[in-house]
Structures are given as structure tokens and as C-alpha cells.
Design an enzyme around this catalytic site. Structure first.
Site, mmCIF file in Angstrom:
data_model
loop_
_atom_site.group_PDB
_atom_site.id
_atom_site.type_symbol
_atom_site.label_atom_id
_atom_site.label_comp_id
_atom_site.label_asym_id
_atom_site.label_seq_id
_atom_site.Cartn_x
_atom_site.Cartn_y
_atom_site.Cartn_z
ATOM 1 N N ASP A 54 0.399 -1.129 -0.471
ATOM 2 C CA ASP A 54 -0.145 -0.037 0.053
ATOM 3 C C ASP A 54 0.749 0.894 0.026
ATOM 4 O O ASP A 54 2.011 1.994 0.715
ATOM 5 C CB ASP A 54 -1.200 -0.298 1.423
ATOM 6 C CG ASP A 54 -1.572 1.180 1.296
ATOM 7 O OD1 ASP A 54 -1.613 2.240 0.253
ATOM 8 O OD2 ASP A 54 -2.090 1.604 2.085
ATOM 9 N N TYR A 144 -5.104 16.891 -7.121
ATOM 10 C CA TYR A 144 -4.419 16.414 -8.319
ATOM 11 C C TYR A 144 -3.599 17.527 -8.905
ATOM 12 O O TYR A 144 -2.023 17.076 -8.740
ATOM 13 C CB TYR A 144 -5.373 15.571 -9.325
ATOM 14 C CG TYR A 144 -4.849 14.385 -10.505
ATOM 15 C CD1 TYR A 144 -4.474 13.303 -9.818
ATOM 16 C CD2 TYR A 144 -4.594 15.195 -11.755
ATOM 17 C CE1 TYR A 144 -3.519 13.127 -11.289
ATOM 18 C CE2 TYR A 144 -3.910 14.333 -12.529
ATOM 19 C CZ TYR A 144 -3.531 13.370 -12.537
ATOM 20 O OH TYR A 144 -2.598 12.622 -13.172
ATOM 21 N N LYS A 148 0.150 17.355 -8.296
ATOM 22 C CA LYS A 148 0.687 16.772 -10.121
ATOM 23 C C LYS A 148 2.274 17.854 -10.091
ATOM 24 O O LYS A 148 3.247 17.902 -10.660
ATOM 25 C CB LYS A 148 -0.042 16.189 -11.205
ATOM 26 C CG LYS A 148 -0.602 15.077 -10.924
ATOM 27 C CD LYS A 148 0.692 13.963 -10.544
ATOM 28 C CE LYS A 148 0.020 12.654 -11.060
ATOM 29 N NZ LYS A 148 0.956 11.240 -10.940
#
Length: 242
Positions: A54, A144, A148
């Protein structure tokens, strides 16, 4: 009678999230390029030699990295694992944001730090960080896009700090790529998805192989004068108003 010399071990490349999508295509391309992929992912039953972990959990990531490095140093790294948690800015939860940070940023730093001693000892290393075109901004992508974009920032810092050791660090910014992750965030029949395709200058959605080809170039020993860069594999979406 002489004993034939054993064939040299193929150079290994660590790929996080290599069990599916872009990661799996990158692993397959690495095999074709003569590397031995070492895949760490949540599901690896179908991956030869895959290491289950994980990667959103720092302790489990450390355990998997120790297992990967038990076979010796690894001098190529593809930080591919990531998560998309679509939501508008007002509704993005802190739990979603923390998950994006863990998978899209922390895991990349942790993997780099684990492999770096071997890279420095070899005087050679290749790091490829899988960012996204969304780092430039996209609706419903607060967590996100932020993570990123942060990955691109880390890439540039690593390029400056690690170049003296023969280690390059570059990022790839995929645009819309047809993967399970993309389809979950962008249902194929949704008007928003159709609008994405129509906005791509080459008028198609990309494939995982498109991205794997870019990674192959950046992992190559001959790419040593390219570092700190972002290669957008986006069908031209980062050009102009699109």
C-alpha cells in the site's frame, strides 16, 4: 573445457504502480528495452516478481523498498503511482487531499531517497516522475493538480542537486490517456469526456504505450544531457488555447 561465462544481470528499474495502465505499459516496454522491471503496486498477482504494498502508507512503502533493494542497487526509477480524486474546489475533502499527497508526492520522495545511495555509488541514475498535463490547471482537480505540479517542482530540484552524481530527473506530463483510472474520472459517454477528445489537436485519446515510449527515452543511458525537463505526452493539448 571452459565454462561459459554467465550472462550479465539485466539492469533493474523500479516502477511504482506498475500493475496496470501506464505503469504496466512502462514495465512491458522496459522488458523490451533489456531492463528487469521491479514493480511495486497494490495488486501484483499477475506481475512476475511483483511486490505488493500500500504505497499510500509510508511504513508499507519502506518495507517494499527494502524488499526491492535486497537484490542489490537499482539505478532507474519510475515514480508512476498516483491517484485522481475529482471534486470541485469547494467540495474537495482534506482526506482526499492527504491521499493525493501521499501517493502523488510523498511516495516519490521516499522511493528516490531509498534508491539514491545506489545511484550515487554507481555514478549513474535515471529518475522519471509521472506528472500530468493537469499540473497546468484543470477543473475538478484541486488535489490532483496541486500534487502533480508539486512533483514537477521536486523534479527540477532533484535535477539541480543530483546532476553532479550522474543522476538525471525528468517528468512526463500525460494528457488524456485511456486507462481504467482515466475512465473512472471521465466516463466514456459523458459530455465532458467528449469535450476532452475534441480539444486534443491529434483528435484521439492517448494510450499507455504512448507514455511508455517517452519513459523509455528518459530512462536510456544516452539521455544523460536531459534533466529537469517536463515532456508532455498530450497530443498537443498544452499548446495554445487548448
Amino acid at each position: 573445457m571452459t565454462t561459459p561465462a554467465s550472462s550479465p544481470q539485466r539492469p533493474r528499474v523500479l516502477i511504482t504502480g506498475g500493475g496496470a495502465g501506464i505503469g504496466a505499459a512502462t514495465a512491458e516496454r522496459c522488458r523490451a528495452d533489456g531492463y528487469e522491471p521491479v514493480v511495486i503496486d497494490r495488486v501484483v498477482d499477475h506481475v512476475p516478481g511483483g511486490i505488493q504494498a500500500d504505497l499510500s502508507n509510508a511504513a508499507d512503502t519502506a518495507r517494499a523498498l527494502q524488499q526491492a533493494l535486497a537484490g542489490g542497487p537499482i539505478t532507474r526509477l519510475v515514480n508512476n503511482v498516483g491517484v485522481v480524486v475529482p471534486a470541485d474546489a469547494e467540495q474537495q475533502t482534506l482526506e482526499e487531499f492527504d491521499l493525493a499527497v501521499a501517493l502523488n508526492l510523498r511516495c516519490s520522495l521516499q522511493c528516490m531517497q531509498a534508491l539514491l545511495p545506489g545511484m550515487k555509488a554507481a555514478g549513474f541514475g535515471r529518475i522519471v516522475n509521472m506528472s500530468a498535463r493537469a499540473a497546468l490547471g484543470k477543473e475538478l482537480r484541486t488535489a490532483y493538480s496541486a500534487t502533480k505540479a508539486g512533483l514537477i517542482g521536486m523534479t527540477r530540484v532533484w535535477a539541480l542537486e543530483l546532476g553532479r552524481h550522474g543522476v538525471t530527473a525528468n517528468a512526463i506530463g500525460p494528457g488524456p490517456i485511456r486507462t481504467e483510472l482515466f475512465d473512472r474520472a471521465n466516463p466514456p459517454d459523458a459530455p465532458r469526456t467528449r469535450a476532452i477528445i475534441e480539444a486534443v489537436p491529434v483528435r484521439r485519446i492517448g494510450t499507455p504505450d504512448d507514455v511508455a515510449h517517452a519513459a523509455s527515452y528518459l530512462l536510456d543511458a544516452r539521455s544523460g544531457f536531459v534533466t529537469g525537463q517536463v515532456l508532455y505526452v498530450c497530443g498537443g493539448m498544452t499548446v495554445g488555447v487548448a
